[in-house]
Structures are given as C-alpha cells and as structure tokens.
Design a protein around this motif. Sequence first.
Motif, PDB file in Angstrom:
ATOM      1  N   GLN A 186       0.827  -1.207   0.000  1.00 36.80           N
ATOM      2  CA  GLN A 186       0.000   0.000   0.000  1.00 36.80           C
ATOM      3  C   GLN A 186       0.858   1.252   0.000  1.00 36.80           C
ATOM      4  O   GLN A 186       0.508   2.248  -0.638  1.00 36.80           O
ATOM      5  N   LEU A 187       1.958   1.214   0.713  1.00 40.98           N
ATOM      6  CA  LEU A 187       2.857   2.367   0.754  1.00 40.98           C
ATOM      7  C   LEU A 187       3.560   2.556  -0.586  1.00 40.98           C
ATOM      8  O   LEU A 187       3.785   3.682  -1.037  1.00 40.98           O
ATOM      9  N   ARG A 188       3.899   1.442  -1.228  1.00 42.21           N
ATOM     10  CA  ARG A 188       4.616   1.475  -2.499  1.00 42.21           C
ATOM     11  C   ARG A 188       3.732   1.937  -3.665  1.00 42.21           C
ATOM     12  O   ARG A 188       4.211   2.565  -4.626  1.00 42.21           O
ATOM     13  N   ALA A 189       2.444   1.637  -3.596  1.00 44.04           N
ATOM     14  CA  ALA A 189       1.550   1.779  -4.747  1.00 44.04           C
ATOM     15  C   ALA A 189       1.544   3.169  -5.395  1.00 44.04           C
ATOM     16  O   ALA A 189       1.666   3.270  -6.617  1.00 44.04           O
ATOM     17  N   PRO A 190       1.385   4.274  -4.637  1.00 44.24           N
ATOM     18  CA  PRO A 190       1.331   5.583  -5.303  1.00 44.24           C
ATOM     19  C   PRO A 190       2.597   5.923  -6.083  1.00 44.24           C
ATOM     20  O   PRO A 190       2.521   6.471  -7.189  1.00 44.24           O
ATOM     21  N   LEU A 191       3.768   5.600  -5.509  1.00 46.03           N
ATOM     22  CA  LEU A 191       5.020   5.879  -6.218  1.00 46.03           C
ATOM     23  C   LEU A 191       5.123   5.011  -7.465  1.00 46.03           C
ATOM     24  O   LEU A 191       5.545   5.486  -8.534  1.00 46.03           O
ATOM     25  N   TYR A 192       4.752   3.742  -7.349  1.00 46.99           N
ATOM     26  CA  TYR A 192       4.809   2.848  -8.505  1.00 46.99           C
ATOM     27  C   TYR A 192       3.920   3.384  -9.626  1.00 46.99           C
ATOM     28  O   TYR A 192       4.319   3.417 -10.792  1.00 46.99           O
ATOM     29  N   GLU A 193       2.731   3.816  -9.266  1.00 48.72           N
ATOM     30  CA  GLU A 193       1.808   4.345 -10.270  1.00 48.72           C
ATOM     31  C   GLU A 193       2.386   5.573 -10.963  1.00 48.72           C
ATOM     32  O   GLU A 193       2.325   5.703 -12.191  1.00 48.72           O
ATOM     33  N   ASP A 194       2.983   6.484 -10.166  1.00 48.13           N
ATOM     34  CA  ASP A 194       3.577   7.684 -10.763  1.00 48.13           C
ATOM     35  C   ASP A 194       4.714   7.328 -11.712  1.00 48.13           C
ATOM     36  O   ASP A 194       4.905   7.977 -12.753  1.00 48.13           O
ATOM     37  N   LYS A 195       5.471   6.287 -11.380  1.00 50.53           N
ATOM     38  CA  LYS A 195       6.577   5.887 -12.257  1.00 50.53           C
ATOM     39  C   LYS A 195       6.050   5.300 -13.565  1.00 50.53           C
ATOM     40  O   LYS A 195       6.646   5.515 -14.626  1.00 50.53           O
ATOM     41  N   VAL A 196       4.926   4.577 -13.496  1.00 50.96           N
ATOM     42  CA  VAL A 196       4.325   4.060 -14.732  1.00 50.96           C
ATOM     43  C   VAL A 196       3.806   5.212 -15.579  1.00 50.96           C
ATOM     44  O   VAL A 196       3.980   5.234 -16.805  1.00 50.96           O
TER      45      VAL A 196
END
Length: 511
Positions: free
Chosen positions: A405-415
């Motif tokens: 859950q913590l990782r998800a927003p950053l991962y999405e922004d990188k995509v």
Amino acid sequence: MQINETVNKGLKRAYQITIGAKDIAARIEAEVKKIAPQVKMPGFRPGKVPANLVKKMHGEQLHAQTVNDVIRESVDKLMKDKELRPAMQPKIDLGAGYEEGKDAELSVELEVLPSIEAPSTDGLKLEKLVVPVSDEAVDEALQGIAGQQKSYKDAPKTKKAAEGDQLIIDFVGKLNGEEFEGGKAEDTPLVIGSGQFIPGFEEQLVGAKTGDAKTIKVTFPADYAAENLKGQEAEFDITVKQVKIETETKVDEEFAKSLGLEGLEQLKGLIRGQLEQQTAGLTRTQMKRQLLDLLAAGHDFEVPEGMVNAEFEQIWSQLQQEAAREDDPAAALKEIEAEKDDYRNIAERRVRLGLLLSEIGQANGVEVTAQEMSMLIQQAAQQYRPEDRQRFIDYVRQEPMAAAQLRAPLYEDKVVDFLFDKAEVTTREVTQEELEAAIEAEESAPAKPAPKKKAPAKKEAPKKEASKEEKPAAKKAPAKKAEPKKAEAKPAADKKPAAKKAPAKKAAAKK
C-alpha cells in the motif's frame, strides 16, 4: 488432500479442500516426536518423557497449531497448482462442525485478478498545457512577500496609538500586588489588534502616546498554559517607550538581504522557480487526466467486485466526512446519497485503471527500488510520534500488504512517467486560468465510452483528490503465476488482518 472446484464464474472461484484425519494425526505425531526431547516432567530424565504423556500435556495446543499449518499449506498449494492470482485475501472457512479425529473440510472463496494483455504504448498522443511565468507574476508575488514583512517607523510623540500601530513597551505584571514569575519584560514590541497578548491587554493601550505610563487590569484565560495564572486577575504597570506606525516596505537590495539572500535578483529567481513548480504540478495533473481518459476509453474488462467495494468504501467514507463538515450536514449527505451509483462507477474506473497501469508497468520493467522504498517508509514514519516510529517501520517491513500500500502511489507515478516519455507530446502555452479551467472541464466531462460498455460519467472525486491527479485505486498487481506469499502477489487493496497492529498516528497539533 483433495481439491474440488465448486465455483468458476467470471472472476469468482470457490474450492472445497478435504484434508484427511490420518494426515493431520500423522503431522501431530511427528510434532510430538520433535518436541519430546525438550519436554521436562517430574520423575523422568530430560528427553525420556513418553510420547503419550507429551501428547496428553500438549495435545490440544499441538492439534490447533497443526490444523492452522495444514490449512495455510493447503491454500498455498491451491494457489500454486491452480495458478491463481487472488485479488484480495481469500475467505477461508473450516466449518463449525470440525472435530479432532475427523477429516477437515475446508471451503475457500476468492476473486482472481483478470487476465489483461499489456496494451501497446505506441501511438499515445497528449497535449501539454504550460503556463510561462511572466515578469509581472514575479513582481506581484514579490509585492505579496513584501506586504507580509511589515516594518514600522517612529510616530510623532503626540500620536495616539490606534489599531495596527506598534508599541515598544516595558511592563511588570502583579498578582495581589506581588510580581509573578514571567510577568516582566522590557522593550517588547506589541502591535495593537494582533492578538499577541491575552484578551483585554492590547485594547487598553489604544490612545496611549510615547512616554505614557499606565496600569491596566486583565484576567488570564481559564485555559492559560501557566497553572498559577489560570483565571487570575492581574495588574500590569506599563511604560510606552515608543509608538510606531506601519510604513511601506521598499522592495530593494536591502529588503532581499534582510531575508538572508544575496540580493534582489536571487529573490526574484527563487520566486520564479516556485511559480514554475506550482504550474508544473497543474500541468502534470492535466496531462495525467488525459492519459487516464485515453486508457479508460480503450480498455474494458471485468474487475474484482471486492476491490471495487474496498475502493468505494474509501471514497464514501471521505464524502461522509466532508458532508459532516458542511453547514447543513443532512442536506449534504442527502445530495451524495442521490449520486451513490456514480461514485461506485468512479471506484470501478479507478480499479480498472490501476490494474491496467500495473500490467503496463510490469510488462515494461517499471519498479520501485529498495532505496526508494526505504525513503517512503522513513517519510511515512514521520507521521507518528517519535517513540512509535521504529515500531511503524518494523510493522511495514514485516507486513507485505502494508508495504504494498505504501509502495503503490510511487509505482503508479513511475508508470505514468514512463507513458509520458513514450507519448507524442505537443506543447501549448496558456494562462493559469485557462489551465485550471481545462482541469475543471476534465473533472466534470463524461468519460469516453469503452469498446464494450458505456463508461460512467465522471464525477468530482472527494476533496482529498483535489490537489492531485485522479488516482486509480488498484495497486501493483502480482506477476502472473506468482505464489500468494510473495510481496507483489496481491494488490495493496487486499487488506488482510495484520499480525502486528500498526502504531497510531500522532495527533495533529492544534492551531
């Protein structure tokens, strides 16, 4: 172990797992033999306690632990053998009728992630609206800063102090004629009407002139910080050493240096950079919404109902909190109730977009590095009290779902950044008002229809999204054929019960 599939409809799956009583008994016997050498009992030498006595002493505990172990192993084997990618934590039920010595009949219900073919990233076309920062905008912001940096000059001795004037005073505070600790100061600046001092203090200095000496009476508030002064009536002997009036702050080299800078040009450069950063955020919001609309219009697939429900509950909870803060909470709640179906459609759209972005990211090697993850954890830990921060860090590192859950927003922004780099981008200069209007239009405009079914009209998301781009809810999806235990094997929306409770966040400071 026997596995029978009982439901296979859409994304829903259900299985009946039978674990033989003989298998469970054999596991218990093996565990008894394993722990027997460590068991101590009066009358027996260490390691010589008979297995039947060990079983009698610890049988109930051993049985419960063994059943839990075989359930976990059976579910893990089911996921691996059937190549299942659970969307959320499976629902597992042993049944109330199970007793020791009987076969364990286990029911497992779950939703699986849909199979999504990673879309081509070629041919994306986006328009980037940019706002050039003008010299006029820099000057306007500079004047705003100057307006906040008030300066004062000495007033004529005949000037009577009025609201907004600054007084330089000496004062001595007394309780019942005796000075009290902390009630004395010299050369203290006080702006009348600023509310800097306790109620009634500043108001009694209106009309004072330079050189005046006066005594005023005030009552300390009941909630005053100093215990000995709460609710107490006090006298203050005051000497007005100077009355000052506000003067216009001149924006020049000296003003810039008073702010700790080298000069006026450096100050203007910093202001320009801040303005560019602000408009860059709006530009990204507008571009991301374009991108999400393109993806939503080009893809339509079934999404797990549980994930949609979880996302909707987050949206709905936020809306209810906002409604409660309105002047007429009942009317506000009635208004959102009338649009409940529309917000559920938004939740479905977010989940679908999140799964799609995840698939694109995995297909193109987008990842969050260990260093980036460590920084995320440290930043999130700052929301907690100092004594709880390490406990939060340990919790996230031990709980894959919390980390996901913590990782998800950053991962999405990188995509999203990856797709921006792939897209053909045309740039158009606009005013800030035009950029904001474009974002507002995208918020209220209906989404384009998807190939198979009509996409719902987009509504404005809860206020927590107002400062960000529209955020798809689905988190990083698992790699195909991944085992359930792996950190990336479930989206972060899958909230299984935590083994350890995360520490409570620190209370916000009162303003």
